[in-house]
Design a protein around this motif. Structure first.
Motif, PDB file in Angstrom:
ATOM      1  N   PRO A 107       0.768  -1.256   0.007  1.00  0.00           N
ATOM      2  CA  PRO A 107      -0.170  -0.073   0.110  1.00  0.00           C
ATOM      3  C   PRO A 107       0.781   1.274   0.105  1.00  0.00           C
ATOM      4  CG  PRO A 107      -0.810  -1.688   1.597  1.00  0.00           C
ATOM      5  CD  PRO A 107       0.574  -2.007   1.177  1.00  0.00           C
ATOM      6  N   TYR A 108       0.583   2.052  -0.865  1.00  0.00           N
ATOM      7  CA  TYR A 108       1.447   3.480  -1.090  1.00  0.00           C
ATOM      8  C   TYR A 108       0.528   4.617  -0.401  1.00  0.00           C
ATOM      9  CZ  TYR A 108      -2.077   2.618  -4.810  1.00  0.00           C
ATOM     10  OH  TYR A 108      -3.293   2.053  -5.654  1.00  0.00           O
ATOM     11  N   GLU A 138       9.916   0.052  -2.257  1.00  0.00           N
ATOM     12  CA  GLU A 138       9.798   1.189  -1.244  1.00  0.00           C
ATOM     13  C   GLU A 138      10.011   2.633  -2.100  1.00  0.00           C
ATOM     14  OE1 GLU A 138      11.664   2.810   2.989  1.00  0.00           O
ATOM     15  OE2 GLU A 138      12.566   1.101   1.846  1.00  0.00           O
ATOM     16  N   GLY A 139      10.838   2.501  -2.996  1.00  0.00           N
ATOM     17  CA  GLY A 139      11.089   3.729  -3.769  1.00  0.00           C
ATOM     18  C   GLY A 139       9.649   4.479  -4.507  1.00  0.00           C
ATOM     19  N   ARG A 140       8.753   3.587  -4.759  1.00  0.00           N
ATOM     20  CA  ARG A 140       7.194   4.293  -5.269  1.00  0.00           C
ATOM     21  C   ARG A 140       6.438   4.147  -4.302  1.00  0.00           C
ATOM     22  NH1 ARG A 140       6.254   4.455 -10.733  1.00  0.00           N
ATOM     23  NH2 ARG A 140       7.854   3.795 -12.112  1.00  0.00           N
ATOM     24  N   THR A 141       6.442   3.196  -3.180  1.00  0.00           N
ATOM     25  CA  THR A 141       5.207   3.249  -2.044  1.00  0.00           C
ATOM     26  C   THR A 141       5.393   3.952  -0.888  1.00  0.00           C
ATOM     27  OG1 THR A 141       6.147   1.187  -1.024  1.00  0.00           O
ATOM     28  CG2 THR A 141       4.705   0.984  -2.908  1.00  0.00           C
ATOM     29  N   ASP A 164      10.869  -8.341  -5.189  1.00  0.00           N
ATOM     30  CA  ASP A 164      11.369  -7.390  -4.186  1.00  0.00           C
ATOM     31  C   ASP A 164      12.429  -6.578  -4.580  1.00  0.00           C
ATOM     32  OD1 ASP A 164      12.239  -6.230  -1.818  1.00  0.00           O
ATOM     33  OD2 ASP A 164      11.096  -8.034  -0.550  1.00  0.00           O
ATOM     34  N   CYS A 165      12.449  -5.273  -4.205  1.00  0.00           N
ATOM     35  CA  CYS A 165      13.419  -4.366  -4.718  1.00  0.00           C
ATOM     36  C   CYS A 165      14.350  -3.851  -3.707  1.00  0.00           C
ATOM     37  CB  CYS A 165      12.654  -2.881  -5.435  1.00  0.00           C
ATOM     38  SG  CYS A 165      11.722  -3.498  -6.792  1.00  0.00           S
ATOM     39  N   ALA A 166      14.299  -4.613  -2.643  1.00  0.00           N
ATOM     40  CA  ALA A 166      15.144  -4.308  -1.454  1.00  0.00           C
ATOM     41  C   ALA A 166      16.686  -4.620  -1.521  1.00  0.00           C
ATOM     42  CB  ALA A 166      14.474  -4.968   0.005  1.00  0.00           C
ATOM     43  N   ASN A 167      17.441  -4.299  -0.721  1.00  0.00           N
ATOM     44  CA  ASN A 167      18.900  -4.573  -1.059  1.00  0.00           C
ATOM     45  C   ASN A 167      19.224  -6.090  -0.722  1.00  0.00           C
ATOM     46  OD1 ASN A 167      19.149  -4.992   1.785  1.00  0.00           O
ATOM     47  ND2 ASN A 167      19.387  -2.891   2.201  1.00  0.00           N
ATOM     48  N   LEU A 168      20.459  -6.361  -0.989  1.00  0.00           N
ATOM     49  CA  LEU A 168      20.663  -7.944  -0.790  1.00  0.00           C
ATOM     50  C   LEU A 168      20.559  -8.461   0.598  1.00  0.00           C
ATOM     51  CD1 LEU A 168      23.705  -8.474  -3.372  1.00  0.00           C
ATOM     52  CD2 LEU A 168      21.267  -9.477  -3.618  1.00  0.00           C
TER      53      LEU A 168
END
Length: 291
Positions: A107-108, A138-141, A164-168
């Motif tokens: 949810p954004y 997270e960069g969009r939401t 998932d766009c999170a870090n490694l």
């Protein structure tokens, strides 16, 4: 259910009036499957301009994609939003049409707590019987689905994967702690190979519109133990993987990939406001990626 290693988040083709171009939608689906090697297609995700696609259009797109793909690939419907009740409504409607799975973005704007995120996804998953894929960007939401929350959600039987766009570091926690059959897909094109190296399953890609064959070859090389060749392919296509998101002035997706497709002769039209087409300078930058 196996969605494959290479999933494309499909753009939505528009005509000159920015209405859905159904003929070009069919041509694009054929191209993504037959020429670029994508194994599943996300319809009406962020790359498909979901914020400016109406509910009626989304349902029409889901139905059309299912009929046109005709079993050649899995169809994943983007039905998530920042309204749990509406996400449930759209998810149930998509399930009735016969889609293979749902993609549920965090949810954004309202930025719920981790418990709120858990209850949101749990409620949607329990309202349907088909597989659900989380989408953490997270960069969009403005909100991150933490590793702990993702691991907790992985215990729900039909929450089967995450894009998932999170870090490694966070993705490593998820890979090691999630339910055994839970799949982790990179949501960042340039991280596809690194995510495979920590036990991720594949990529949900934008760049696979234009370098899908190369990405699939890279993935296959890695899986076959040809890691040096995989690294060479990664390095070769890396400018494109980054360039689709790093045009001058940080042009938002999907304007750059739509430009690239149009230049390749795959006519997908423009973008709906508040997005705008790339400028001449930005177009020259994209052109240079393929020269």
């Amino acid at each position: 259910m196996d969605f494959g290693r290479l999933i494309v988040a499909m753009v939505t083709p528009f005509d000159e009036n920015l209405q859905i171009n159904w003929d070009q939608t069919g041509a694009l689906i054929d191209y993504l499957i037959e020429e670029q090697g994508n194994e599943s297609i996300v319809v009406s995700g962020t790359t498909g301009e979901s914020p400016t696609i109406t509910e009626e259009e989304k349902l029409q797109l889901f139905e059309y994609a299912l009929k046109h793909a005709n079993g050649r690939c899995k169809i994943i419907a983007g039905t998530g939003s920042n309204d749990t009740a509406h996400s449930i409504h759209l998810s149930q409607a998509a399930e009735k049409l016969g889609v293979d799975a749902l993609l549920l973005v965090a949810p954004y704007y309202n930025r719920p707590s981790q418990e709120g995120l858990y209850q949101h996804f749990k409620a949607i998953a329990e309202s349907v019987s088909i597989p659900c894929i989380l989408y953490n960007v997270e960069g969009r939401t403005g909100v991150n689905i933490s590793a702990e929350t993702t691991i907790r959600l992985s215990q729900i039987s039909n929450i089967v994967a995450t894009k998932d766009c999170a870090n490694l570091d966070q993705l490593t926690q998820i890979v090691s702690g999630a339910a055994p059959e839970f799949l982790v897909y990179s949501g960042d094109d340039s991280m596809a190979l690194p995510v495979l190296s920590i036990g991720g399953h594949g990529i949900v890609s934008v760049a696979s519109h234009v370098v899908g064959k190369e990405m699939k070859n890279m993935i296959n090389c890695y899986l076959q133990g040809e890691t040096r060749e995989a690294a060479k392919i990664h390095a070769r296509i890396h400018p494109v993987l980054l360039g689709m998101f790093n045009c001058p002035h940080r042009v938002p997706n999907p304007a750059p990939v739509k430009y690239a497709l149009n230049r390749k002769g795959i006519q997908v039209g423009g973008v709906r406001l508040p997005l705008i087409p790339v400028t001449e300078e930005e177009g020259r930058f994209i052109d240079a990626l393929f020269n």
